[in-house]
Design a protein around this motif. Structure first.
Motif, short mmCIF file in Angstrom:
data_model
loop_
_atom_site.label_atom_id
_atom_site.label_comp_id
_atom_site.label_asym_id
_atom_site.label_seq_id
_atom_site.Cartn_x
_atom_site.Cartn_y
_atom_site.Cartn_z
N ALA A 43 0.82 -1.21 0.00
CA ALA A 43 0.00 0.00 0.00
C ALA A 43 0.86 1.26 0.00
CB ALA A 43 -0.92 0.00 1.21
N ALA A 44 0.32 2.33 -0.59
CA ALA A 44 1.00 3.62 -0.55
C ALA A 44 1.06 4.18 0.86
CB ALA A 44 0.31 4.60 -1.48
N PRO A 134 0.01 14.46 3.24
CA PRO A 134 0.46 13.82 2.00
C PRO A 134 1.19 12.51 2.26
CG PRO A 134 1.90 15.65 2.57
CD PRO A 134 0.77 15.68 3.56
N LYS A 135 1.14 11.64 1.27
CA LYS A 135 1.78 10.33 1.38
C LYS A 135 2.75 10.13 0.22
CE LYS A 135 -0.77 9.30 4.97
NZ LYS A 135 -1.58 10.52 5.06
N ALA A 136 3.92 9.58 0.53
CA ALA A 136 4.94 9.34 -0.49
C ALA A 136 4.39 8.42 -1.57
CB ALA A 136 6.18 8.72 0.15
N GLY A 137 4.67 8.75 -2.82
CA GLY A 137 4.23 7.93 -3.92
C GLY A 137 2.82 8.18 -4.40
N ALA A 138 2.08 9.04 -3.70
CA ALA A 138 0.71 9.36 -4.09
C ALA A 138 0.67 10.78 -4.66
CB ALA A 138 -0.24 9.25 -2.90
N VAL A 151 3.59 13.00 8.16
CA VAL A 151 4.11 11.88 8.94
C VAL A 151 5.52 11.62 8.46
CG1 VAL A 151 3.83 9.45 9.54
CG2 VAL A 151 1.81 10.90 9.25
N TYR A 152 6.47 11.59 9.40
CA TYR A 152 7.90 11.54 9.05
C TYR A 152 8.61 10.46 9.86
CZ TYR A 152 12.67 12.99 8.27
OH TYR A 152 14.00 12.99 7.92
N PRO A 153 9.53 9.69 9.23
CA PRO A 153 9.96 9.81 7.83
C PRO A 153 9.11 8.97 6.90
CG PRO A 153 11.33 8.21 8.96
CD PRO A 153 10.37 8.73 10.00
N GLN A 154 9.07 9.39 5.64
CA GLN A 154 8.51 8.60 4.56
C GLN A 154 9.52 8.59 3.42
OE1 GLN A 154 4.31 9.21 3.37
NE2 GLN A 154 4.18 10.73 5.00
N ASP A 155 9.78 7.44 2.87
CA ASP A 155 10.70 7.35 1.74
C ASP A 155 10.21 8.25 0.61
OD1 ASP A 155 12.19 5.53 3.13
OD2 ASP A 155 11.32 3.77 2.15
N GLU A 156 11.12 9.04 0.06
CA GLU A 156 10.85 9.90 -1.09
C GLU A 156 9.89 11.05 -0.78
OE1 GLU A 156 9.62 7.51 -4.37
OE2 GLU A 156 11.35 6.18 -4.25
N LEU A 157 9.69 11.35 0.50
CA LEU A 157 8.88 12.53 0.85
C LEU A 157 9.52 13.22 2.04
CD1 LEU A 157 6.50 14.32 0.29
CD2 LEU A 157 5.06 12.81 1.67
N GLU A 163 7.47 22.21 1.79
CA GLU A 163 7.51 23.43 2.61
C GLU A 163 7.10 24.69 1.86
OE1 GLU A 163 11.54 23.61 3.94
OE2 GLU A 163 12.26 24.51 2.09
N GLN A 164 7.08 24.65 0.54
CA GLN A 164 6.70 25.83 -0.24
C GLN A 164 5.23 25.80 -0.66
OE1 GLN A 164 8.78 28.33 -0.40
NE2 GLN A 164 10.28 27.07 0.69
N LEU A 165 4.48 24.80 -0.23
CA LEU A 165 3.07 24.75 -0.58
C LEU A 165 2.28 25.81 0.18
CD1 LEU A 165 2.55 20.87 -0.69
CD2 LEU A 165 2.94 22.45 -2.60
N ASP A 166 1.07 26.06 -0.25
CA ASP A 166 0.28 27.17 0.26
C ASP A 166 -0.60 26.72 1.44
OD1 ASP A 166 -0.99 29.59 0.59
OD2 ASP A 166 -2.29 29.38 -1.17
N PHE A 167 0.05 26.53 2.60
CA PHE A 167 -0.66 26.17 3.82
C PHE A 167 -0.30 27.17 4.92
CE2 PHE A 167 -0.77 22.30 1.43
CZ PHE A 167 -1.97 21.71 1.78
#
Length: 228
Positions: A43-44, A134-138, A151-157, A163-167
């Protein structure tokens, strides 16, 4: 038709609105994991700790109309909280089922409406509080909102990827990795503009302020939220 695992009154257990009285409406189903243990490894979102399969939880069931579901949520609200009615749409992945008709019905019953989503589907603009994890790979389709909880760590995320997203708020949730859990917070710089709220498990060395920890490190009171 809306398939709902459970509906219950509680206190928000994580994020910027920790401690606020709320009705949680958990939708059945997810697009990143079937909910079956035999599918977890592929699963992702293979670290999920939530039971979202079926409609057999407290208050759960199948609701034919938006008004039916909004009414069921309103019946769960307790008027002695001292705060306006607040409903959190969660899952699973609630955006597989949430639509503008349901949002309008909830607003008509007096609710402020929040959603907890993995961000793979666009969220109606009428939602009042938008929390994305967000989830890595999705694919991340919903790239703005009120809070982003990683949620940290996630491979490839890595945090730098989002950090530059609009939140308005960026929050870090340490995943349970036994003795390595605390170390997950130590090696990233403080993000400019990140929320400075003192949340659970705050760590002065963390990149982002820490909130309730990930799988199994949390007090598992019905998937992160303590029923009252």
């Amino acid at each position: 038709m809306y398939a709902v695992k459970e509906i219950y009154y509680t206190l928000q257990g994580e994020g910027v609105r920790t401690g606020r009285a709320a009705v949680f409406c958990r939708f059945a189903g997810c697009n990143l994991w079937s909910g079956r243990e035999e599918d977890r490894a592929a699963a992702a979102c293979n670290f999920c700790d939530t039971d979202f399969v079926g409609t057999d939880g407290p208050g759960g069931g199948k609701f034919v109309t938006p008004e039916n579901l909004a009414g069921a949520c309103r019946e769960m609200w307790r008027g002695n909280s001292g705060t306006p009615p607040f409903v959190v749409l969660t899952g699973g992945e609630p955006m597989l089922q949430v639509d503008e008709s349901l949002t309008r019905a909830l607003h008509r019953t007096g609710f402020e409406v929040a959603i907890e989503t993995n961000g793979t589907l666009p969220v109606p603009r009428a939602i009042d509080w938008l929390s994305v994890s967000p989830k890595a790979g999705a694919p991340l389709v919903q790239r703005s909102g009120d809070e982003l909880k990683l949620v940290y760590p996630q491979d490839e995320l890595d945090p730098v990827h989002v950090e530059q997203l609009d939140f308005a708020h960026f929050l870090l949730q340490p995943m349970d990795e036994g003795p390595n859990s605390a170390a997950n917070l130590r090696h990233h710089r403080l993000l400019p503009g990140a929320s400075q709220m003192a949340l659970e498990l705050a760590n002065p060395q963390a990149a982002w302020p820490a909130v309730s920890p990930g799988r199994a490190t949390r007090n598992r009171l019905n998937s992160r939220h303590a029923h009252l």
